[in-house]
Design an enzyme around this catalytic site. Structure first.
Site, PDB file in Angstrom:
ATOM      1  N   CYS A   1      79.270  22.956  -3.392  1.00 12.16           N
ATOM      2  CA  CYS A   1      79.915  23.184  -4.681  1.00 12.16           C
ATOM      3  C   CYS A   1      80.008  24.693  -4.969  1.00 12.16           C
ATOM      4  O   CYS A   1      80.729  25.398  -4.290  1.00 12.16           O
ATOM      5  CB  CYS A   1      79.173  22.421  -5.770  1.00 12.16           C
ATOM      6  SG  CYS A   1      80.121  22.287  -7.281  1.00 12.16           S
TER       7      CYS A   1
ATOM      8  N   HIS B   1      78.715  17.053  -3.950  1.00 13.35           N
ATOM      9  CA  HIS B   1      77.258  17.210  -3.857  1.00 13.35           C
ATOM     10  C   HIS B   1      76.661  16.168  -2.910  1.00 13.35           C
ATOM     11  O   HIS B   1      76.443  15.030  -3.314  1.00 13.35           O
ATOM     12  CB  HIS B   1      76.624  17.053  -5.242  1.00 13.35           C
ATOM     13  CG  HIS B   1      76.864  18.220  -6.132  1.00 13.35           C
ATOM     14  ND1 HIS B   1      76.005  19.285  -6.201  1.00 13.35           N
ATOM     15  CD2 HIS B   1      77.881  18.504  -6.968  1.00 13.35           C
ATOM     16  CE1 HIS B   1      76.481  20.186  -7.051  1.00 13.35           C
ATOM     17  NE2 HIS B   1      77.619  19.731  -7.534  1.00 13.35           N
TER      18      HIS B   1
ATOM     19  N   GLU C   1      73.664  16.070  -1.940  1.00  9.54           N
ATOM     20  CA  GLU C   1      72.230  15.871  -2.202  1.00  9.54           C
ATOM     21  C   GLU C   1      71.939  14.762  -3.200  1.00  9.54           C
ATOM     22  O   GLU C   1      70.810  14.307  -3.307  1.00  9.54           O
ATOM     23  CB  GLU C   1      71.586  17.187  -2.674  1.00  9.54           C
ATOM     24  CG  GLU C   1      71.991  17.683  -4.066  1.00  9.54           C
ATOM     25  CD  GLU C   1      73.292  18.495  -4.091  1.00  9.54           C
ATOM     26  OE1 GLU C   1      74.191  18.216  -3.275  1.00  9.54           O
ATOM     27  OE2 GLU C   1      73.420  19.382  -4.954  1.00  9.54           O
TER      28      GLU C   1
END
Ligand code: XMP
Length: 514
Positions: free
Chosen positions: A80, A170, A172
């Site tokens: 990002c 993202h 994660e």
């Protein structure tokens, strides 16, 4: 140790990046962008991940990565903001978008790249989680687009030669279903880290470090019965044996059977020098007449330190104080107002002790997340019942008895709480719940038992799910389960004639009632 360095630009979810890397069996540390260069020299990482950020690259004064990271000749994954800042610093362009992409999105893979190897194929569509307003509008020389999405033409970009990758989404967060695998692919396949970071290795490494730090000096450790201090104590004991003395301040506000368990485990099973300080009377007499929650907390915290200090003096003092400080407590976070700030929480139970006792600290769990501490506990042979325990607050039952705390109220609450937890374990629900406990209310209500009227206290039951205690959802027990617990408590605990279930999430409620 082969490490991945995560450079933090202040994203709320930076910690998750390090966790995902570690879940892939690779060691990872986080450094704020202001200290990334120093961390680079210290850790000599095999790869770098640049985090997201609440800032925007086009904003004046927004953070940048140290330029030297791009010249270090190791793989980089920008997530990002990380993708945008990398593009910007390497000669591309980032613009503020009129519209962003927030939440679930789909991308289409347009080209093969090492990041996708064995995972995503050209032409496939995959769900990802986006949260961005700005976007890259021109990529830096050397980069190519390898995946696109509706809102971000550069959903994933790659410079295979330099092994630089940027994702607009993202990976994660759990809402990107393949995210953990992508991060693992980056660490293992792209960075080529073959070494496994295991708890067995961590244990051996820490033991060596503790021996080196402590030498032939003495260490004192405050045991609370919680997972963190217990694991720290067992690890240190394994390193230095009887140079460690544990002090267990039993404030009389523990759950049923807890003090006995702690003493028998550490003294009996581990044969550790353990001072069991029975200070119930001192705590309860000080709490008499106190009904304000913060006054209770302050009194308990201060008295805990007083008692610990007195006992430490009695055993002849020590050179080091051991604490079960965890990684989330020591990560330096990047503040939203621009300048980096340091947030270091003190350990709940022994906050203030190091300053007062002027001792150096031994904190062997500083690099671990909570679930890793549990894993280390298992590795050290701590019983599952200990390792998998729900969190328990330092002030104990005192903050589960709104109003004045008395011995009688503690005894009543202990019984009700034990029944509730017994039923939860019996139903196999203990591990699905973050925290479950009973509360004893200061109100009396009328009931009828047999032919007699009763006028007794109300017991509240609480159970929540959570990942970090910051937010929480109510655990949805089946109603038969709750009726069974309520019946047992009213029948078996003298002093309680009514049971209620707390249906408040956090926010707006808190987990504890005080
Ligand atoms: P709250 O009630 O703030 O709780 O939603 C969040 C988590 O923190 C624990 N807690 C405490 N732990 N000392 C502690 O050591 C305290 O004073 C304290 N107050 C709350 C709570 O049990 C939950 O896990």
């Amino acid at each position: 140790m082969e490490t991945i360095l995560v450079v933090d630009f202040g994203s709320q979810v930076t910690q998750l990046i390090a966790r995902r890397v570690r879940e892939a069996g690779v060691y990872s540390e986080i450094a704020p962008f202001t200290k990334a260069e120093e961390a680079f020299h210290r850790l000599k990482p095999r790869g770098i991940i640049l985090s997201g950020s609440p800032s925007g690259v086009p904003e004046e004064g927004s953070p940048r990565a140290p330029q030297m990271l791009f010249d270090a000749d190791i793989p980089i994954l920008g997530i990002c903001y990380g993708q945008q800042v990398m593009s910007h610093q390497l000669g591309g362009r980032v613009e503020s978008g009129d519209s962003g992409e927030f939440g679930r999105a789909f991308l289409t893979v347009t080209q093969d790249c090492a990041l996708f190897d064995g995972l995503w194929e050209v032409g496939e569509r995959h769900q990802v989680w986006m949260s961005h307003g700005d976007k890259v509008t021109q990529f830096a020389p050397g980069f190519e687009i390898v995946a696109i999405s509706d809102g971000a033409p550069f959903a994933v970009i790659a410079d295979e030669k330099r092994k630089f990758y940027g994702t607009q989404f993202h990976p994660e967060v759990v809402h990107t279903p393949d995210g953990a695998k992508l991060i693992a692919n980056f660490a293992r396949h792209v960075c080529g880290i073959a070494e496994d970071w295991t708890m067995a290795e961590f244990r051996a490494q820490k033991i060596a470090e503790i021996r080196e730090q402590v030498g032939d000096k003495r260490v004192i450790c405050g045991l609370s019965g919680g997972v963190d201090s217990s694991v720290a104590a067992v690890l240190i004991h394994e390193a230095i044996g009887d140079q460690l003395t544990c002090v267990f301040v039993d404030h009389g506000l523990l759950r049923q059977g807890e003090a006995e368990q702690v003493v028998s485990l550490f003294r009996g099973h581990y044969d550790m020098p353990l001072v069991h300080v029975r200070a119930e009377e001192r705590f309860l007499s000080g709490l008499a007449g106190v009904d304000d929650p913060e006054k209770k907390r302050k009194f308990i915290g201060k008295t805990f330190i007083d008692v610990f200090d007195e006992e430490a003096t009695k055993v002849g003092g020590a050179d080091f104080l051991a604490q079960g400080t965890l990684y989330p407590d020591v990560i330096e976070s990047v503040s939203f107002t621009g300048g980096p700030s340091v947030t270091i929480k003190s350990h709940h139970n022994v906050g203030g002790l190091p300053e007062r006792m002027k001792m150096a600290l031994v904190e062997p769990l500083r690099e671990l997340f909570k679930d890793e501490v549990r894993e280390l506990g298992r590795e050290l042979g701590l019983p599952e019942q200990f390792v998998g325990r729900h969190p328990f607050p330092g002030p104990g039952l005192a903050i589960r008895i709104p109003g004045e705390v008395t011995k009688e109220a503690c005894d009543i609450l202990r019984k009700a709480d034990a029944i509730y937890l017994e039923e939860i374990r019996k139903a196999g629900l203990y591990d699905a719940i973050w925290q479950a406990f009973a509360v004893l209310l200061p109100v009396r209500t009328v009931g009828v038992m047999g032919d007699s009227r009763t006028y007794d206290r109300v017991c509240g039951l609480r159970a929540v799910t959570s990942t970090d205690g910051m937010t929480a959802d109510v655990y949805p027990f089946p109603s038969e389960f709750l009726s069974n617990v309520a019946t047992r408590i009213v029948n078996e605990v003298r002093g309680i004639n009514r049971v209620v279930y707390d249906y408040t999430s956090k926010p707006p409620g808190t987990i504890e009632w005080e």
